[in-house]
Scaffold this motif. Structure first.
Motif, PDB file in Angstrom:
ATOM      1  N   LEU A 129      14.706  16.034  17.840  1.00  0.00           N
ATOM      2  CA  LEU A 129      13.471  16.075  18.563  1.00  0.00           C
ATOM      3  C   LEU A 129      12.434  15.694  17.783  1.00  0.00           C
ATOM      4  O   LEU A 129      11.026  15.163  18.320  1.00  0.00           O
ATOM      5  N   LYS A 130      12.357  16.149  16.509  1.00  0.00           N
ATOM      6  CA  LYS A 130      11.199  16.112  15.735  1.00  0.00           C
ATOM      7  C   LYS A 130      11.010  14.408  15.499  1.00  0.00           C
ATOM      8  O   LYS A 130       9.975  13.582  15.447  1.00  0.00           O
ATOM      9  N   ARG A 131      12.215  13.666  15.345  1.00  0.00           N
ATOM     10  CA  ARG A 131      12.172  12.270  15.321  1.00  0.00           C
ATOM     11  C   ARG A 131      11.518  11.545  16.683  1.00  0.00           C
ATOM     12  O   ARG A 131      10.640  10.699  16.386  1.00  0.00           O
ATOM     13  N   GLY A 132      11.827  12.285  17.699  1.00  0.00           N
ATOM     14  CA  GLY A 132      11.408  11.493  18.965  1.00  0.00           C
ATOM     15  C   GLY A 132       9.922  11.983  19.019  1.00  0.00           C
ATOM     16  O   GLY A 132       8.950  11.116  19.478  1.00  0.00           O
ATOM     17  N   MET A 133       9.468  13.299  18.476  1.00  0.00           N
ATOM     18  CA  MET A 133       8.069  13.497  18.661  1.00  0.00           C
ATOM     19  C   MET A 133       7.067  12.871  17.433  1.00  0.00           C
ATOM     20  O   MET A 133       6.134  12.401  17.997  1.00  0.00           O
ATOM     21  N   ALA A 134       7.665  12.604  16.288  1.00  0.00           N
ATOM     22  CA  ALA A 134       6.847  11.793  15.592  1.00  0.00           C
ATOM     23  C   ALA A 134       6.863  10.083  15.969  1.00  0.00           C
ATOM     24  O   ALA A 134       5.398   9.822  15.769  1.00  0.00           O
TER      25      ALA A 134
ATOM     26  N   ALA B 175       6.463   9.300  19.271  1.00  0.00           N
ATOM     27  CA  ALA B 175       5.465   9.489  20.307  1.00  0.00           C
ATOM     28  C   ALA B 175       4.258   9.806  19.839  1.00  0.00           C
ATOM     29  O   ALA B 175       3.062   9.284  20.425  1.00  0.00           O
ATOM     30  N   ILE B 176       3.996  10.608  18.755  1.00  0.00           N
ATOM     31  CA  ILE B 176       2.584  10.862  18.104  1.00  0.00           C
ATOM     32  C   ILE B 176       1.970   9.480  17.634  1.00  0.00           C
ATOM     33  O   ILE B 176       0.842   9.209  17.590  1.00  0.00           O
ATOM     34  N   GLN B 177       2.884   8.643  17.057  1.00  0.00           N
ATOM     35  CA  GLN B 177       2.228   7.477  16.365  1.00  0.00           C
ATOM     36  C   GLN B 177       1.760   6.321  17.608  1.00  0.00           C
ATOM     37  O   GLN B 177       1.067   5.603  17.244  1.00  0.00           O
ATOM     38  N   HIS B 178       2.193   6.665  18.941  1.00  0.00           N
ATOM     39  CA  HIS B 178       1.922   5.787  20.019  1.00  0.00           C
ATOM     40  C   HIS B 178       1.374   6.257  20.939  1.00  0.00           C
ATOM     41  O   HIS B 178       1.184   5.770  22.067  1.00  0.00           O
ATOM     42  N   ALA B 179       0.770   7.523  20.612  1.00  0.00           N
ATOM     43  CA  ALA B 179      -0.204   8.365  21.757  1.00  0.00           C
ATOM     44  C   ALA B 179      -1.785   8.263  21.411  1.00  0.00           C
ATOM     45  O   ALA B 179      -1.957   8.001  20.117  1.00  0.00           O
ATOM     46  N   ASP B 180      -2.359   8.411  22.370  1.00  0.00           N
ATOM     47  CA  ASP B 180      -3.858   8.805  22.170  1.00  0.00           C
ATOM     48  C   ASP B 180      -4.146  10.106  21.252  1.00  0.00           C
ATOM     49  O   ASP B 180      -2.890  10.798  21.178  1.00  0.00           O
TER      50      ASP B 180
ATOM     51  N   SER C 105      -1.982  15.200  19.530  1.00  0.00           N
ATOM     52  CA  SER C 105      -2.510  16.538  19.007  1.00  0.00           C
ATOM     53  C   SER C 105      -1.592  17.480  19.868  1.00  0.00           C
ATOM     54  O   SER C 105      -1.014  18.488  19.195  1.00  0.00           O
ATOM     55  N   ALA C 106      -1.603  17.305  21.136  1.00  0.00           N
ATOM     56  CA  ALA C 106      -0.734  18.260  21.904  1.00  0.00           C
ATOM     57  C   ALA C 106       0.895  18.348  21.482  1.00  0.00           C
ATOM     58  O   ALA C 106       1.434  19.368  21.344  1.00  0.00           O
ATOM     59  N   ILE C 107       1.252  17.100  21.045  1.00  0.00           N
ATOM     60  CA  ILE C 107       2.636  17.162  20.610  1.00  0.00           C
ATOM     61  C   ILE C 107       2.746  17.567  19.252  1.00  0.00           C
ATOM     62  O   ILE C 107       3.739  18.021  19.002  1.00  0.00           O
ATOM     63  N   SER C 108       1.802  17.277  18.231  1.00  0.00           N
ATOM     64  CA  SER C 108       1.900  17.977  17.172  1.00  0.00           C
ATOM     65  C   SER C 108       1.860  19.589  17.344  1.00  0.00           C
ATOM     66  O   SER C 108       2.688  20.302  16.540  1.00  0.00           O
ATOM     67  N   HIS C 109       1.198  20.209  18.337  1.00  0.00           N
ATOM     68  CA  HIS C 109       1.040  21.467  18.512  1.00  0.00           C
ATOM     69  C   HIS C 109       2.754  22.138  18.908  1.00  0.00           C
ATOM     70  O   HIS C 109       3.171  22.883  18.510  1.00  0.00           O
ATOM     71  N   VAL C 110       3.169  21.101  19.743  1.00  0.00           N
ATOM     72  CA  VAL C 110       4.562  21.179  20.186  1.00  0.00           C
ATOM     73  C   VAL C 110       5.550  21.570  19.107  1.00  0.00           C
ATOM     74  O   VAL C 110       6.436  22.016  19.062  1.00  0.00           O
ATOM     75  N   ARG C 111       5.537  20.309  18.237  1.00  0.00           N
ATOM     76  CA  ARG C 111       6.198  20.192  17.027  1.00  0.00           C
ATOM     77  C   ARG C 111       6.168  21.404  16.269  1.00  0.00           C
ATOM     78  O   ARG C 111       7.239  22.106  15.658  1.00  0.00           O
ATOM     79  N   THR C 112       4.802  21.890  15.968  1.00  0.00           N
ATOM     80  CA  THR C 112       4.684  23.317  15.110  1.00  0.00           C
ATOM     81  C   THR C 112       5.353  24.377  15.664  1.00  0.00           C
ATOM     82  O   THR C 112       5.904  25.224  15.002  1.00  0.00           O
ATOM     83  N   ALA C 113       5.202  24.502  17.085  1.00  0.00           N
ATOM     84  CA  ALA C 113       5.787  25.394  17.834  1.00  0.00           C
ATOM     85  C   ALA C 113       7.352  25.304  17.703  1.00  0.00           C
ATOM     86  O   ALA C 113       8.110  26.587  17.839  1.00  0.00           O
ATOM     87  N   LEU C 114       8.010  24.271  17.679  1.00  0.00           N
ATOM     88  CA  LEU C 114       9.309  23.983  17.615  1.00  0.00           C
ATOM     89  C   LEU C 114       9.787  24.416  16.065  1.00  0.00           C
ATOM     90  O   LEU C 114      10.722  24.988  15.904  1.00  0.00           O
TER      91      LEU C 114
END
Length: 190
Positions: free
Chosen positions: A109-114, A116-121, A126-135
């Motif tokens: 999941l963390k790899r997928g989020m990383a 996604a963060i690189q290719h997102a606005d 920021s939202a994905i980063s918060h989800v990663r922190t919650a995870l």
């Protein structure tokens, strides 16, 4: 970065191995419990045979002595202690396997989020980063709960051991003295 097909395949294999290991832990525990119960049954049959042979002799009375009751109590306490030890070991193995499997899942999941963060606005990142922190916080909480459960199993094993030792103590030992009765004060009449 997304997971490569080889990494996805390896994650699936790891999951299957974790399920197999957990199943094997409980199969082994069931086998050990069966052996334990079989041993206890054999001991009871041997004891019953001995009692019956004593009763079959002329002039024999019921051979239930305090010594045989103490032996039975001691054997029962040992059976309980061994049963709990087997179950506790299987439980701890299952907890370790679950912890490892959650770590593998979280890494994916963390790899997928990383990626996604690189290719997102910025807002989505920021939202994905918060989800990663919650995870990450949830994973920390899970690890703490697993550690606590492992300690709880250890504490339970110790309590069962103490109870088994208390049950196995012989009748020769004096029971603890009862506390002296408390005196109550009578209220003074005024």
């Amino acid at each position: 970065m997304y997971l490569s097909p080889d990494e996805i395949h390896q994650n699936r294999l790891d999951t299957l191995h974790a399920i197999e290991a957990a199943s094997q832990a409980w199969i082994d525990a069931t086998g050990k419990l069966s052996e334990l119960i079989l041993r206890a049954g054999r001991q009871m049959l041997d004891e019953s045979e001995r009692h019956l042979s004593q009763l079959a002799q002329p002039g024999a009375s019921l051979p239930l002595s305090i010594g045989s009751l103490d032996a039975w109590r001691s054997d029962s306490a040992e059976l309980v202690r061994d049963s709990f030890a087997i179950i506790a070991q299987a439980h701890q193995t299952t907890l370790q396997i679950a912890r490892k499997q959650v770590g593998i899942f979280d890494l994916a999941l963390k790899r997928g989020m990383a990626h996604a963060i690189q290719h997102a606005d910025a807002e989505t990142g920021s939202a994905i980063s918060h989800v990663r922190t919650a995870l990450e916080q949830a994973e920390t909480c899970l690890n703490e709960l697993t550690d606590s459960a492992t300690r709880g199993v250890g504490a339970m094993e110790e309590q069962v051991r103490q109870i088994a030792e208390a049950l196995a103590s012989t009748a020769d030992e004096a029971p603890p003295a009862a506390p002296a009765p408390r005196r109550t004060r009578k209220p003074r009449a005024q």
